[in-house]
Design a protein around this motif. Sequence first.
Motif, short mmCIF file in Angstrom:
data_model
loop_
_atom_site.label_atom_id
_atom_site.label_comp_id
_atom_site.label_asym_id
_atom_site.label_seq_id
_atom_site.Cartn_x
_atom_site.Cartn_y
_atom_site.Cartn_z
N ASP A 110 0.83 -1.20 0.00
CA ASP A 110 0.00 0.00 0.00
C ASP A 110 0.86 1.26 0.00
O ASP A 110 0.64 2.17 -0.79
N VAL A 111 1.86 1.31 0.88
CA VAL A 111 2.72 2.49 0.97
C VAL A 111 3.50 2.66 -0.32
O VAL A 111 3.63 3.77 -0.84
N TRP A 112 4.00 1.58 -0.86
CA TRP A 112 4.76 1.64 -2.11
C TRP A 112 3.90 2.21 -3.23
O TRP A 112 4.34 3.07 -3.99
N ASN A 113 2.66 1.75 -3.34
CA ASN A 113 1.75 2.26 -4.37
C ASN A 113 1.48 3.74 -4.18
O ASN A 113 1.40 4.50 -5.16
N TRP A 143 3.53 5.95 -2.72
CA TRP A 143 4.77 6.64 -3.10
C TRP A 143 4.91 6.73 -4.61
O TRP A 143 5.33 7.75 -5.14
N GLN A 144 4.58 5.66 -5.32
CA GLN A 144 4.67 5.67 -6.78
C GLN A 144 3.76 6.71 -7.40
O GLN A 144 3.99 7.15 -8.51
N ASN A 145 2.72 7.09 -6.67
CA ASN A 145 1.78 8.09 -7.15
C ASN A 145 2.03 9.47 -6.55
O ASN A 145 1.17 10.34 -6.59
N GLY A 146 3.21 9.65 -5.95
CA GLY A 146 3.60 10.97 -5.45
C GLY A 146 3.01 11.36 -4.12
O GLY A 146 2.98 12.54 -3.77
N ILE A 147 2.53 10.40 -3.34
CA ILE A 147 1.95 10.68 -2.03
C ILE A 147 2.91 10.19 -0.97
O ILE A 147 3.24 9.01 -0.91
N ASP A 148 3.39 11.11 -0.12
CA ASP A 148 4.28 10.73 0.97
C ASP A 148 3.49 9.95 2.01
O ASP A 148 2.41 10.37 2.42
N ILE A 167 -12.17 5.02 3.78
CA ILE A 167 -12.30 4.48 2.43
C ILE A 167 -13.38 3.40 2.47
O ILE A 167 -13.71 2.88 3.54
N PRO A 168 -13.94 3.04 1.32
CA PRO A 168 -15.04 2.07 1.31
C PRO A 168 -14.64 0.72 1.91
O PRO A 168 -13.50 0.28 1.78
N ASP A 169 -15.60 0.10 2.58
CA ASP A 169 -15.40 -1.23 3.15
C ASP A 169 -14.98 -2.19 2.05
O ASP A 169 -15.50 -2.15 0.93
N GLY A 170 -14.01 -3.03 2.35
CA GLY A 170 -13.53 -3.99 1.37
C GLY A 170 -12.39 -3.47 0.52
O GLY A 170 -11.79 -4.20 -0.25
N ASP A 180 -5.48 -0.60 -3.31
CA ASP A 180 -6.52 -0.66 -4.34
C ASP A 180 -6.86 0.74 -4.85
O ASP A 180 -6.94 0.98 -6.05
N MET A 181 -7.05 1.65 -3.91
CA MET A 181 -7.43 3.01 -4.29
C MET A 181 -6.31 3.72 -5.03
O MET A 181 -6.56 4.52 -5.91
N SER A 182 -5.06 3.42 -4.67
CA SER A 182 -3.95 4.10 -5.35
C SER A 182 -3.83 3.64 -6.79
O SER A 182 -3.23 4.32 -7.61
N LYS A 183 -4.41 2.49 -7.11
CA LYS A 183 -4.37 1.99 -8.49
C LYS A 183 -5.56 2.48 -9.31
O LYS A 183 -5.41 2.80 -10.48
N SER A 184 -6.74 2.54 -8.68
CA SER A 184 -7.94 2.82 -9.47
C SER A 184 -8.60 4.17 -9.19
O SER A 184 -9.36 4.65 -10.02
N GLN A 185 -8.32 4.76 -8.04
CA GLN A 185 -8.99 6.01 -7.67
C GLN A 185 -7.99 6.99 -7.06
O GLN A 185 -8.25 7.61 -6.04
N ILE A 186 -6.86 7.16 -7.72
CA ILE A 186 -5.77 7.94 -7.15
C ILE A 186 -6.16 9.40 -6.91
O ILE A 186 -5.78 9.99 -5.90
N GLU A 187 -6.93 10.00 -7.79
CA GLU A 187 -7.28 11.40 -7.60
C GLU A 187 -8.20 11.59 -6.40
O GLU A 187 -8.05 12.55 -5.64
N GLU A 188 -9.15 10.67 -6.20
CA GLU A 188 -10.02 10.74 -5.03
C GLU A 188 -9.19 10.57 -3.75
O GLU A 188 -9.38 11.30 -2.77
N LEU A 189 -8.27 9.64 -3.77
CA LEU A 189 -7.41 9.40 -2.62
C LEU A 189 -6.51 10.60 -2.36
O LEU A 189 -6.36 11.04 -1.22
#
Length: 91
Positions: A2-5, A7-12, A69-72, A77-86
């Motif tokens: 999760d943390v790696w994903n 970071w890959q999207n520019g979020i510390d 974040i949504p249950d489940g 997951d969010m960093s892959k599919s909903q990065i802007e919302e996150l």
Amino acid sequence: MDVWNLWQNGIDAVGAIGVGLTKENMDLLLKVGCKKLKILFDGDRPGLKGARSIAKKYGNIVDVEIIRIPDGKDPGDMSKSQIEELRHKLT
């Protein structure tokens, strides 16, 4: 992952093992100047319970915000599919 994903999207981010944050972890965060914790755990019951526990334990030391974040879902997951919302929730 999760943390790696994140970071890959520019979020510390800093990762926790499970849903805990020890006194030693908090001491290190304070040492580097942390004044606000944004807690982002899995969107299930254990994730929310862990986040609430941390907020209760350290809320008198730093500003604590629980990011829901949504249950489940998990942060990876969010960093892959909903990065802007996150990203919006974390800024």
